[in-house]
Design an enzyme around this catalytic site. Sequence first.
Site, PDB file in Angstrom:
ATOM      1  N   SER A 230       0.863  -1.273   0.009  1.00 55.70           N
ATOM      2  CA  SER A 230       0.108   0.177  -0.037  1.00 55.70           C
ATOM      3  C   SER A 230       0.754   1.111  -0.068  1.00 55.70           C
ATOM      4  O   SER A 230       0.377   2.441  -0.321  1.00 55.70           O
ATOM      5  CB  SER A 230      -0.973   0.052   1.155  1.00 55.70           C
ATOM      6  OG  SER A 230      -0.222   0.157   2.411  1.00 55.70           O
TER       7      SER A 230
ATOM      8  N   LYS B 141     -12.884   3.934  -0.425  1.00 59.00           N
ATOM      9  CA  LYS B 141     -13.117   2.789  -1.074  1.00 59.00           C
ATOM     10  C   LYS B 141     -14.506   2.570  -1.532  1.00 59.00           C
ATOM     11  O   LYS B 141     -15.374   2.894  -1.063  1.00 59.00           O
ATOM     12  CB  LYS B 141     -13.051   1.652  -0.019  1.00 59.00           C
ATOM     13  CG  LYS B 141     -11.559   1.874   1.040  1.00 59.00           C
ATOM     14  CD  LYS B 141     -10.502   1.310   0.382  1.00 59.00           C
ATOM     15  CE  LYS B 141      -9.574   1.831   1.215  1.00 59.00           C
ATOM     16  NZ  LYS B 141      -7.961   1.545   0.783  1.00 59.00           N
TER      17      LYS B 141
END
Length: 361
Positions: free
Chosen positions: A194, A311
């Site tokens: 990430s 998200k």
Amino acid sequence: MSRLAKHVVADQLLFYCRPGFEHDVASEVTCWADQLGWHGRAEYSPQEGFVRFVVDDVRPANELHREMCFDRLVFARQSLVALPPLSLARDDRLSPIVEQVVSSGWSFESVWHETPDTNDGKALAGLIKALTRPLESGLRKRGALRRKAGGRRLHLFWTDGDRVQLGMSFHGNRSELQGGIRRLRFPQAAPSRSTLKLEEAWHEFVPREEWGGRLAEGMQAADLGAAPGGWTWQLVKRGMHVFAIDNGPMNSDLMATGMVEHLREDGFIWEPPYRLDWLVCDIVDKPARVTAMVQRWLTRRWCREAVFNLKLPMKRRWEEVDRCLALLEEALHDAGVRAELRCRHLYHDREEVTVHVRLLN
């Protein structure tokens, strides 16, 4: 096609995207066209990695391209003014390309060959390599490829060995990356992959010449939802001191730097002890909830800049992004906070988008 062929008109825009996000690009550009008062239709097929927007208007497509500024777009990796697609004979691929360019009246300084970001697209690399030099020679002889042409670039978007679409891009209103993709090498010392999302966000949203002042050693930052530390690692690498907010464990090597204060608290309710330079957040939660949390930070001026991920749901992703950004912009306006806000579906994002906000007062 002969050299006396009828003038070819660029009547469409061509957008590249991550395969699987064609519907989101189509929804976004249709929304923009409607807001700008243009008529047209989006055409795409799932998983092909591109969208065409055919302009149905008396005005030329390049005017819409200029009004639909690339920096405003979220899901498009590249934005081009495009000619109608060409079907090529395999015994002579070059002549139809050269003739379409000449009949369009286009001139440009460089030529890029690109493909969709798919396995089929990657398989065309050998063919493209073989065609590149002879095509450039042919375009140069016809006066289309030349040294001074206002920074314009010709893009050949190959979808098959006998199928190509020609597009034009303009300096200041395009991605300067091949295929609109920024490929970064994963740093082995980072705790998670990430980390590449934050690194790419800095490349995308902070001009490199400003890194020394805006990503400076000694700055203070908070990473909400930090564990195991992929984004914190990027902050520490730049010499920042970090409040890492997460109930989960942080990477031991990262903690050994002495640059991180790990607080096992809820990122949604934690408040900083003083104003910070950066807020970053990669929490997995509903986009509206993350937006509301970041909104609280920004309207109270708890940080100077923020990078956070939203998200996305599986359906109506553009609509959800548009709604969250509108709520954030409205809240900033109502609070009297001036800010620059951008949002992009980055190459290292997956089912998410990355938002950057910089406060100006």
